[in-house]
Design a protein around this motif. Sequence first.
Motif, short mmCIF file in Angstrom:
data_model
loop_
_atom_site.label_atom_id
_atom_site.label_comp_id
_atom_site.label_asym_id
_atom_site.label_seq_id
_atom_site.Cartn_x
_atom_site.Cartn_y
_atom_site.Cartn_z
N LEU A 136 0.89 -1.05 -0.34
CA LEU A 136 0.21 0.17 0.15
C LEU A 136 1.34 2.00 0.03
CD1 LEU A 136 -2.44 -1.37 2.60
CD2 LEU A 136 -2.72 -1.28 0.78
N GLU A 137 0.39 2.37 -0.63
CA GLU A 137 1.18 3.51 -0.72
C GLU A 137 0.13 4.69 -0.41
OE1 GLU A 137 4.58 3.67 -2.00
OE2 GLU A 137 4.49 1.35 -2.97
N GLU A 138 0.96 5.19 0.98
CA GLU A 138 -0.33 5.93 1.59
C GLU A 138 -1.47 6.54 1.42
OE1 GLU A 138 2.34 9.99 0.80
OE2 GLU A 138 3.85 8.98 -0.09
N PRO A 139 -2.44 4.56 2.04
CA PRO A 139 -3.67 4.97 1.40
C PRO A 139 -4.46 5.60 2.72
CG PRO A 139 -2.87 2.52 3.24
CD PRO A 139 -1.11 4.15 2.14
N THR A 140 -5.18 5.90 2.10
CA THR A 140 -5.62 6.52 3.24
C THR A 140 -7.69 5.57 3.26
OG1 THR A 140 -6.28 8.76 2.93
CG2 THR A 140 -8.00 8.71 3.80
N PHE A 141 -8.23 5.41 4.24
CA PHE A 141 -9.02 4.05 4.16
C PHE A 141 -10.03 4.70 4.70
CE2 PHE A 141 -5.25 1.77 5.76
CZ PHE A 141 -4.84 0.30 4.69
N VAL A 142 -11.17 3.90 3.89
CA VAL A 142 -12.89 4.52 4.07
C VAL A 142 -13.94 3.87 4.36
CG1 VAL A 142 -12.40 6.48 2.46
CG2 VAL A 142 -13.25 4.77 1.24
N SER A 143 -13.67 2.51 4.44
CA SER A 143 -14.78 1.49 4.05
C SER A 143 -13.87 -0.10 4.40
CB SER A 143 -15.84 1.92 3.91
OG SER A 143 -16.74 1.00 3.39
N SER A 144 -15.39 -0.97 4.68
CA SER A 144 -14.49 -2.01 4.55
C SER A 144 -16.42 -3.15 4.74
CB SER A 144 -14.13 -3.06 5.54
OG SER A 144 -14.93 -2.10 7.18
N SER A 145 -16.32 -4.20 3.97
CA SER A 145 -17.60 -4.58 3.58
C SER A 145 -16.56 -6.38 3.56
CB SER A 145 -17.99 -5.04 2.27
OG SER A 145 -19.53 -5.13 2.18
N TRP A 146 -18.23 -6.93 4.05
CA TRP A 146 -18.00 -8.75 3.31
C TRP A 146 -18.30 -9.35 3.16
CZ3 TRP A 146 -16.38 -13.17 4.81
CH2 TRP A 146 -16.57 -13.81 5.37
N ASP A 147 -18.07 -10.37 2.50
CA ASP A 147 -18.73 -11.47 1.11
C ASP A 147 -18.46 -12.40 1.94
OD1 ASP A 147 -19.22 -12.37 -1.07
OD2 ASP A 147 -18.23 -12.06 -2.07
N PRO A 148 -19.79 -12.50 2.02
CA PRO A 148 -20.11 -14.27 3.03
C PRO A 148 -19.98 -15.41 2.34
CG PRO A 148 -21.74 -13.42 2.76
CD PRO A 148 -20.96 -12.70 2.57
#
Length: 729
Positions: free
Chosen positions: A201-213
């Motif tokens: 990763l290169e200087e990331p700004t994380f905003v959200s996450s999700s789950w794929d069951p």
Amino acid sequence: MTEEPRGDLHGAAINLYLCLCPGSADRPLVHFSLPDVHNTTTLLISNDSSTLYVGARDAVLSLDVSQSNVISLKKKLDWSPSQSQIRDCELKGKNPTVDCPNFVHVLEQINSTHLYTCGSFAFSPHDSFIVPSQFVLCASPQDTESRCPFSPFQRNTAITVDGELFTATTSDFRGVKPQISRHFTKQKRGDVSQDSSVNLLEEPTFVSSSWDPAERKLYFFFSEVGKEFSFVDELQIARVAQVCKDDVGGQRTLQRKWTSFAKAPLLCQSHRQMPFNVLQDVFTLQPAEGGDASDTLFYGVFTSQWSSGPESAVCAFRLQDVRTAFAGGYRTFDMQTHRWSPLLEKHSYLGKCGLDNASDSELAEVKKSFLTGSGVRPVSDGPVLVSSEQRYSRVAAMRTTAANGKQYTVLYLLTESGFLHKVVLFDRGSRVIEEIQVFTQPQLVKSLALSSTKGVLYVGTSEGVTAVPVSNCSTYRTCSQCVLARDPQCGWSPTRRVCTGLGREVSVQLNEVVRLPCLKPSNMAALTWTSPQFKHLPDKLFIQSADGSLRFLAAAATLGTYRCEAEEGGYKEVVSGYTVRQAALPRSMSPSPTVDGHVPDTKDESFEDIATEAPRVPEPSGDPEDREDTSTTSFKDETTFNVKDSDLKNQTEDHWTVTSRKDSHSWKEPGAVPPREKSYYSELVVVSLLLVLCICALVLGGLHLWRQRKTEHKVNPLVGADGTEVKVE
């Protein structure tokens, strides 16, 4: 107030119909704040939607939101650094009042009895568990550097799946070492983190996450510097990264590191325009009822690094397209030239789960070939909305069913200037139908939390928490206003002469009795229930009470949509509408001891969604998209079948009735009392009595056996493990 169209995209007129200020009598908002609590920006809604947990500065709050018109404080948990910890923070060059308090970054439901929280804690992240029933802190683990950021101003994301915590954050004091990790791993698999030998990763700004069951994968959304391009200026790229939930790392190479990590670009661009390349927020919208999980949509808010003004766009990405990108070709990174190039041959193991037994050569390829060869394009191959005058920062989305049975997607977009835009996505384009001012001063940090079951959107800022109803149909006082608003959540009731809401979601646990209320608009009206479930389920599963409510047992087959219609003098209107869904199941995890070593009461405090009564619902004229300047409304329901009163049979002594025709798709209130017959309700009572008798018999049998064994112990000597007799003094 009415404004002219603000933008146009493929014929999508974006009009602003109504603008309301905070505290307006037309759009009353419920606001909560405390004079000594600030930065109430981390929000978590309980599973039953009755409690809102808030992570703030130096505090965690438990708010009662069971009533839609009030927010009250249940409990407050003070959680601040000591004076010595603040002095240590100041010695590191940080501002003691701005940087050194404890800003709560993470607040997650880890299981049915515990919450997990993590805060910056004077630039030395601390975490802990919280018992919601007592609202006390439990002993925290030692290492928290990879669970939430040191800085109060860095963004991060966290998600829990089956009691395991997945985080995407920075793991160092300077905030330059990004890390995606799994914590509290079960089944002795061990926690897994990101390989640091290469720059994944290169200087990331994380905003959200999700789950794929379905594929057991987690997705993380962020923006970062795109090193695959050789530009003078650093180019920002919006990304989605994947990891497999059960990844355990390699045997020699990538030990306890992700072997499934891969990332793909998210493309959001209008025709012949510069791309929107900076991702601000992402909301995961599950598919419509009965839809395929692969049709899950990710709505992302984008801005452009080249924009000189407040320009932004919203793009929607389909889960299946994300899966396809990770299943396709990849690029490989040359360690000598430091350049990316297409991987000529396709390796089947790239982007796949279950590489714990992969060879060292395969894992060596995984380490340098983690960027997909193609990006993820949005649905409709472009943005669903583009604004040249607003810079949107947060997004929430929900599906709603209009009175004509057609489903629409409604977006709630938060602007940087403090306004919330309600946007409806029609076939011919997007339309902003309402603008609401939710905070007065620009906020550096803010968040949205949507409770679709309660129909409330919570906005968290430094000023406090504001509850915004997803619709407020009473704002429109005339039929023409109600129709011209084109709000699929509203409809004009000619009998009551009001613009009113259409329906709501009801979350239930399986095997519980569901009651859907329906009120008559007048005493002469006849009530009829319609549902797709009536087509393939036995009639006896559904019972209509004399008061018009529908009752049935919650099961996988009975989940779905239900509509109650009133008919009088040949005229029909929808009175109530519901979407019955299964509530989220509680997760299990061993309780943690409290600070003093005491293990708290672990009584199951699972949050169960409560079916609440909905207002009476009319049916507006046809498709909200086709409503023009007209003050008349006609009603039509293609799913209602005519049922004769003679087809109805009384089921119980309190006059519950159901239709007996097997080909009928609706339940109708009778005009007379028909002959009685055995009902599903009475059968249920008989079965319950039999179960009680069986339990009593088992208890009596157990007592008899216990008395026999006690008598035997008094007569027979005790025998040790070696077979010798043991004497008791």
